[in-house]
Design a protein around this motif. Structure first.
Motif, PDB file in Angstrom:
ATOM      1  N   ARG A 100      10.820  11.134  11.314  1.00 53.01           N
ATOM      2  CA  ARG A 100      10.698  12.561  11.616  1.00 53.01           C
ATOM      3  C   ARG A 100      11.628  13.428  10.774  1.00 53.01           C
ATOM      4  N   VAL A 101      12.750  12.841  10.323  1.00 55.63           N
ATOM      5  CA  VAL A 101      13.747  13.644   9.601  1.00 55.63           C
ATOM      6  C   VAL A 101      14.036  13.122   8.203  1.00 55.63           C
ATOM      7  N   LEU A 102      13.480  11.993   7.843  1.00 59.02           N
ATOM      8  CA  LEU A 102      13.781  11.374   6.554  1.00 59.02           C
ATOM      9  C   LEU A 102      13.187  12.197   5.410  1.00 59.02           C
ATOM     10  N   PRO A 103      13.984  12.596   4.418  1.00 54.03           N
ATOM     11  CA  PRO A 103      13.479  13.417   3.321  1.00 54.03           C
ATOM     12  C   PRO A 103      13.015  12.604   2.108  1.00 54.03           C
ATOM     13  N   VAL A 104      13.047  11.268   2.215  1.00 54.53           N
ATOM     14  CA  VAL A 104      12.668  10.401   1.091  1.00 54.53           C
ATOM     15  C   VAL A 104      11.587   9.433   1.548  1.00 54.53           C
ATOM     16  N   PRO A 105      10.907   8.758   0.614  1.00 51.96           N
ATOM     17  CA  PRO A 105       9.883   7.786   1.005  1.00 51.96           C
ATOM     18  C   PRO A 105      10.450   6.652   1.858  1.00 51.96           C
ATOM     19  N   MET A 106       9.600   6.144   2.733  1.00 56.33           N
ATOM     20  CA  MET A 106       9.972   5.013   3.588  1.00 56.33           C
ATOM     21  C   MET A 106       8.985   3.872   3.388  1.00 56.33           C
ATOM     22  N   ALA A 113       4.201   1.892   2.050  1.00 53.05           N
ATOM     23  CA  ALA A 113       5.141   2.891   1.549  1.00 53.05           C
ATOM     24  C   ALA A 113       4.580   4.277   1.828  1.00 53.05           C
ATOM     25  N   LEU A 114       5.364   5.100   2.504  1.00 56.78           N
ATOM     26  CA  LEU A 114       4.934   6.433   2.931  1.00 56.78           C
ATOM     27  C   LEU A 114       5.662   7.494   2.119  1.00 56.78           C
ATOM     28  N   ALA A 115       4.890   8.355   1.463  1.00 58.81           N
ATOM     29  CA  ALA A 115       5.479   9.437   0.660  1.00 58.81           C
ATOM     30  C   ALA A 115       5.543  10.710   1.489  1.00 58.81           C
ATOM     31  N   PRO A 116       6.706  11.331   1.617  1.00 52.85           N
ATOM     32  CA  PRO A 116       6.784  12.604   2.345  1.00 52.85           C
ATOM     33  C   PRO A 116       6.059  13.708   1.597  1.00 52.85           C
ATOM     34  N   ARG A 117       5.694  14.744   2.317  1.00 45.07           N
ATOM     35  CA  ARG A 117       4.979  15.864   1.709  1.00 45.07           C
ATOM     36  C   ARG A 117       5.838  16.505   0.611  1.00 45.07           C
ATOM     37  N   ILE A 121       0.852  -1.186   0.000  1.00 43.79           N
ATOM     38  CA  ILE A 121       0.000   0.000   0.000  1.00 43.79           C
ATOM     39  C   ILE A 121       0.890   1.239   0.000  1.00 43.79           C
ATOM     40  N   VAL A 122       0.526   2.222  -0.820  1.00 42.25           N
ATOM     41  CA  VAL A 122       1.263   3.490  -0.885  1.00 42.25           C
ATOM     42  C   VAL A 122       0.326   4.616  -0.462  1.00 42.25           C
ATOM     43  N   VAL A 123       0.773   5.450   0.481  1.00 42.28           N
ATOM     44  CA  VAL A 123      -0.032   6.586   0.920  1.00 42.28           C
ATOM     45  C   VAL A 123       0.862   7.812   1.082  1.00 42.28           C
ATOM     46  N   GLY A 124       0.236   8.988   1.007  1.00 41.07           N
ATOM     47  CA  GLY A 124       0.957  10.240   1.205  1.00 41.07           C
ATOM     48  C   GLY A 124       0.912  10.674   2.655  1.00 41.07           C
ATOM     49  N   ALA A 125       1.734  11.665   2.980  1.00 41.84           N
ATOM     50  CA  ALA A 125       1.769  12.211   4.338  1.00 41.84           C
ATOM     51  C   ALA A 125       0.504  13.005   4.607  1.00 41.84           C
ATOM     52  N   SER A 126       0.227  13.247   5.882  1.00 43.01           N
ATOM     53  CA  SER A 126      -0.901  14.108   6.221  1.00 43.01           C
ATOM     54  C   SER A 126      -0.587  15.532   5.795  1.00 43.01           C
ATOM     55  N   GLY A 127      -1.608  16.365   5.676  1.00 43.93           N
ATOM     56  CA  GLY A 127      -1.460  17.684   5.079  1.00 43.93           C
ATOM     57  C   GLY A 127      -0.732  18.712   5.907  1.00 43.93           C
ATOM     58  N   ASP A 128      -0.440  18.422   7.179  1.00 45.35           N
ATOM     59  CA  ASP A 128       0.149  19.455   8.025  1.00 45.35           C
ATOM     60  C   ASP A 128       1.649  19.273   8.234  1.00 45.35           C
ATOM     61  N   GLY A 129       2.292  18.444   7.424  1.00 43.44           N
ATOM     62  CA  GLY A 129       3.719  18.225   7.594  1.00 43.44           C
ATOM     63  C   GLY A 129       4.550  19.272   6.885  1.00 43.44           C
ATOM     64  N   LEU A 130       5.842  19.332   7.223  1.00 41.70           N
ATOM     65  CA  LEU A 130       6.770  20.225   6.541  1.00 41.70           C
ATOM     66  C   LEU A 130       7.070  19.665   5.161  1.00 41.70           C
TER      67      LEU A 130
END
Length: 299
Positions: A278-284, A135-139, A104-113
């Protein structure tokens, strides 16, 4: 091979969709864009009584899905699906079973940096109950210039399940034909299974070096000769500082294992992965703790 994107017509949904397309292209997988709507309980006053609210909402959702499908590059096979469920996360998990999807692939919530992960209610529920990798996509992933995955980074400790995430990362890198970077977290984990109460800073570091070499040897044995692979010992006063010091580029993918607290074949985000997030700038990608160690890509 099928990948599910949990989609909403929002920037977060578009972040997940772009990551899903990158993964699908790299794996040669089909992309299934899934939207889950809550079933209606009360009919809004503005909706004519002869029209069902579910029907009206479904019609709009089909428009959103059509727009999402049209945004996916033509070289990727894609299908769209609409279902109704009280829980968006459980609706996605039901679709995983119905479609035999691998992840499953999802995006971050809307209030992230921008460029950072923000875990919302859907992500949280998935990270505590999914039986497939998430799989989590950063904002901001929607702005990525990468068309496919560039490199897989596998973060490893010594706890139960480390062998599963390693074998998954190895198989995924091989299928994608991209370099594999192994990052040993042993030196940063005070509860790692190799630590001795008599350890000094240097002896703990030596254990980490030995663990890193053993991990590299296992990965090399599973991959073709000359496959691009490297191992790094994470260095820093904290997990967060160590992650920041690593080189990250657009198109990189980080992979971690589920917490030791997870039930077999289930996810549970552990403290180390949460700190990285919290600090990762790429998908996890978070990999479930399986009862077996058969290496399968993203499964």
């Amino acid at each position: 091979m099928r990948l599910i994107v949990g989609y909403l017509a929002t920037p977060s949904g578009k972040d997940g969709l772009v990551l899903g397309a990158q993964l699908a292209r790299s794996l040669g997988a089909q992309l299934d864009i899934c939207m889950v709507l809550p079933p209606d309980r009360t009919l809004p006053a503005k909706v004519p009584s002869e029209a069902g609210y579910d029907d009206i909402l479904a019609a709009r959702a089909h428009d959103w899905l059509a727009e999402a499908k049209a945004s996916v590059p033509e070289d990727i096979q894609v299908k769209v699906h609409l279902s109704f469920h009280e829980s968006f996360a459980q609706g996605l998990l039901d679709e995983v079973d119905r479609l035999s999807a691998l992840a499953i692939v999802v995006g971050a919530s809307g209030d992230g940096l921008l460029g950072r992960h923000a875990i919302g209610s859907v992500s949280t529920e998935l990270l505590h109950s999914a039986h497939v990798p998430v799989a989590l996509a950063p904002r901001g992933t929607r702005h990525s210039a990468a068309t496919a995955i560039r490199e897989v980074t596998c973060a490893l400790g010594t706890r139960v399940g480390a062998d599963v995430v390693l074998s998954t990362a190895v198989r995924t890198s091989e299928l994608m034909q991209v370099p594999l970077r192994l990052v040993s977290l042993v030196a940063l984990d005070p509860q790692n299974d190799l630590r001795d109460h008599r350890d000094t800073a240097e002896s703990a570091r030596e254990r980490a070096r030995n663990h890193a070499q053993d991990t590299l040897d296992i990965a090399r044995a599973a991959l073709p000769a000359e496959f691009p692979i490297e191992v790094i010992i994470a260095d820093g006063s904290t997990v967060e500082s160590a992650v920041r010091q690593l080189d990250w580029q657009d198109g990189d993918l980080a992979m971690v294992g589920s917490s030791r607290l997870a039930q077999p074949r289930k996810l549970f985000l552990g403290s180390t992965a949460a700190k990285m997030l919290r600090v990762l700038p790429v998908p996890m990608v978070v990999v479930p703790k399986h009862e077996f160690t058969q290496p399968e890509a993203l499964s």
